[in-house]
Write a protein that holds these residues in place. Structure first.
Motif, PDB file in Angstrom:
ATOM      1  N   LYS A 257       0.837  -1.208   0.000  1.00 41.85           N
ATOM      2  CA  LYS A 257       0.000   0.000   0.000  1.00 41.85           C
ATOM      3  C   LYS A 257       0.866   1.250   0.000  1.00 41.85           C
ATOM      4  N   ASP A 258       1.871   1.248   0.849  1.00 44.17           N
ATOM      5  CA  ASP A 258       2.766   2.395   0.965  1.00 44.17           C
ATOM      6  C   ASP A 258       3.443   2.683  -0.376  1.00 44.17           C
ATOM      7  N   ALA A 259       3.915   1.607  -1.024  1.00 50.07           N
ATOM      8  CA  ALA A 259       4.647   1.774  -2.283  1.00 50.07           C
ATOM      9  C   ALA A 259       3.718   2.246  -3.404  1.00 50.07           C
TER      10      ALA A 259
ATOM     11  N   VAL B 167       5.518  10.897  -6.071  1.00 55.57           N
ATOM     12  CA  VAL B 167       6.885  11.189  -6.497  1.00 55.57           C
ATOM     13  C   VAL B 167       7.111  10.769  -7.952  1.00 55.57           C
ATOM     14  N   GLY B 168       8.232  11.207  -8.530  1.00 61.79           N
ATOM     15  CA  GLY B 168       8.598  10.821  -9.894  1.00 61.79           C
ATOM     16  C   GLY B 168       9.026   9.359  -9.965  1.00 61.79           C
TER      17      GLY B 168
ATOM     18  N   LEU C 148      10.700   4.217  -7.876  1.00 63.38           N
ATOM     19  CA  LEU C 148      11.335   2.905  -8.046  1.00 63.38           C
ATOM     20  C   LEU C 148      12.354   2.653  -6.935  1.00 63.38           C
ATOM     21  N   LYS C 149      13.049   3.717  -6.533  1.00 62.51           N
ATOM     22  CA  LYS C 149      14.038   3.573  -5.469  1.00 62.51           C
ATOM     23  C   LYS C 149      13.344   3.247  -4.137  1.00 62.51           C
ATOM     24  N   PHE C 150      12.252   3.942  -3.879  1.00 62.86           N
ATOM     25  CA  PHE C 150      11.492   3.699  -2.648  1.00 62.86           C
ATOM     26  C   PHE C 150      11.001   2.245  -2.614  1.00 62.86           C
TER      27      PHE C 150
ATOM     28  N   LEU D  41      12.018  -0.757   0.072  1.00 59.99           N
ATOM     29  CA  LEU D  41      11.012  -1.509   0.838  1.00 59.99           C
ATOM     30  C   LEU D  41      11.155  -3.003   0.566  1.00 59.99           C
ATOM     31  N   PHE D  42      11.345  -3.345  -0.721  1.00 59.80           N
ATOM     32  CA  PHE D  42      11.542  -4.753  -1.087  1.00 59.80           C
ATOM     33  C   PHE D  42      12.729  -5.341  -0.319  1.00 59.80           C
TER      34      PHE D  42
END
Ligand code: CAA
Length: 260
Positions: A212-214, A221-222, A227-229, A233-234
């Motif tokens: 959900k967060d992702a 965000v861009g 993708l970095k976020f 998380l992953f």
């Protein structure tokens, strides 16, 4: 147990892991007066803090999900008052809930009703549901996300048309446009929504909250940052017991038992 004036709140599902919140202000078409919103925020927060609950279903009656903010309450209010008190500001609590939320919409979801449904992660609709942002008919504009979340859900042209005309969109149109993920017969909607919530609850809590967060971060965000976020998380799932259990259970050909 908390007593609510405008809500019916209960725990559902075979494993009692689904929180069900029903808007219950039948005499005013489930219009969302400030005390109702305060109760809704409180009920959401309680389920959020309850470890046994994995997902929350929000519904109304078979006739109406919610007919919007309370027009009687707004009629005589003046700018300094709504500005200083940040009128509708508290509604954000629902959008900020960290556990997965499902709106089960039967009947009208208009104005603030449509906006509350869009604050949820997934919308399921009954065949007779209708969605709209009719604020323009009242000389005002949507004030709880109708000009923002609707565009992201169905695109500019359709959102602009709904917001500028105040027209309603049927359940079938809403599904086609992507506002709603599935449509069910009226009397099956809530059960189907609970089933979905049970399925979500059966997975790792931490992993579903991270999903959900992702996904929600994609709206903020861009692509590079998003993708970095997601990647971070992953990676962080490798610090959980559930990640190890999920992969081990798959390889041992047995159902996983999540504990995080
Ligand atoms: N606020 C307060 N009362 C409302 C209401 C609302 N949003 N919507 C309906 N009601 C009340 C009506 O005043 C009526 O009350 P009485 O019996 O005391 O007269 C009762 O609910 C039944 O309504 P109707 O007689 O109109 O019923 P209907 O079946 O003919 O129509 C409806 C149903 C299409 C939902 C119609 O009531 C309607 O259009 N409601 C207003 C919808 C609206 O404009 N919503 C936006 C509000 S503004 C907003 O939400 C701002 C924001 O962005 C957060």
């Amino acid at each position: 147990d908390t007593k609510y004036e405008y809500l019916i709140v209960g725990v559902k599902g075979e494993k009692q892991n689904v929180g069900l919140i029903q808007l219950n202000r039948p005499r005013a078409f489930n219009s969302l007066c400030s005390p109702l919103i305060a109760e809704l925020c409180q009920a959401v927060e309680k389920f959020e803090m309850d470890d046994s609950i994995g997902a929350i279903v929000l519904t109304g009656s078979e006739r109406v999900f919610a007919a919007g903010a309370d027009i009687k309450e707004m009629q005589h209010r003046e700018f300094p008052n709504v500005y200083k008190n940040d009128f509708l500001g508290s509604w954000d609590k629902l959008a900020k809930c960290r556990k997965p939320t499902i709106a089960a919409v039967n009947g009208y979801a208009l104005g603030g009703g449509c906006e509350v449904a869009m604050m949820c992660d997934i919308i399921y609709a009954g065949e007779k549901a209708s969605f709209g942002q009719p604020e323009i008919n009242l000389g005002t504009i949507p004030g709880a996300g109708g000009t923002q979340r609707l565009v992201r859900a169905i695109g500019k042209s359709k959102a602009m048309e709904l917001v500028l005309t105040g027209d309603k969109m049927s359940a079938a149109e809403a599904e086609k446009a992507g506002l709603v993920s599935k449509v069910f017969p009226v009397d099956q909607l809530v059960n189907e929504s609970i089933k979905l919530a049970e399925k979500i609850s059966s997975h790792s809590r931490v992993a579903s909250m991270m999903c959900k967060d992702a996904v929600n971060t994609s709206f903020e965000v861009g692509l590079t940052e998003g993708l970095k976020f997601e990647k971070r998380l992953f990676h962080s799932t490798f610090a959980t017991a559930d990640r190890k259990e999920g992969m081990t259970a798959f390889l041992e050909k047995r159902p996983p038992k999540y504990t995080d």
